[in-house]
Design a protein around this motif. Structure first.
Motif: not given
Length: 74
Positions: A15-33
């Motif tokens: 359970a402790g290690l499951a909390g350390c994972g990082e989910k991918s996030q929706v990209v709302v900022y890409k290369q200056g825009q």
């Protein structure tokens, strides 16, 4: 008794290690825009129909109703 403690430790570790994972996030900022939705004015909606003065009056009235000094004396 020891297998129960060992099982509890394994479950707690998992359970402790499951909390350390990082989910991918929706990209709302890409290369200056900014890729997201453009922000509108707060008075551009159905309630105020784009009337900034009416929106300001409503905000002032709302703020006054939250003013404790006015509510106590009023």
């Amino acid at each position: 008794m020891k297998p129960l403690i060992a099982t509890a430790c394994v479950i707690a570790l998992a359970a402790g290690l499951a909390g350390c994972g990082e989910k991918s996030q929706v990209v709302v900022y890409k290369q200056g825009q900014y890729q997201g939705k453009a922000d509108g004015k707060p008075w551009d909606n159905e309630a105020f129909s784009g009337d900034k003065g009416n929106w300001e009056t409503a905000i002032k009235a709302r703020n006054q109703s939250q003013n404790e000094y006015r509510r106590i004396n009023g």
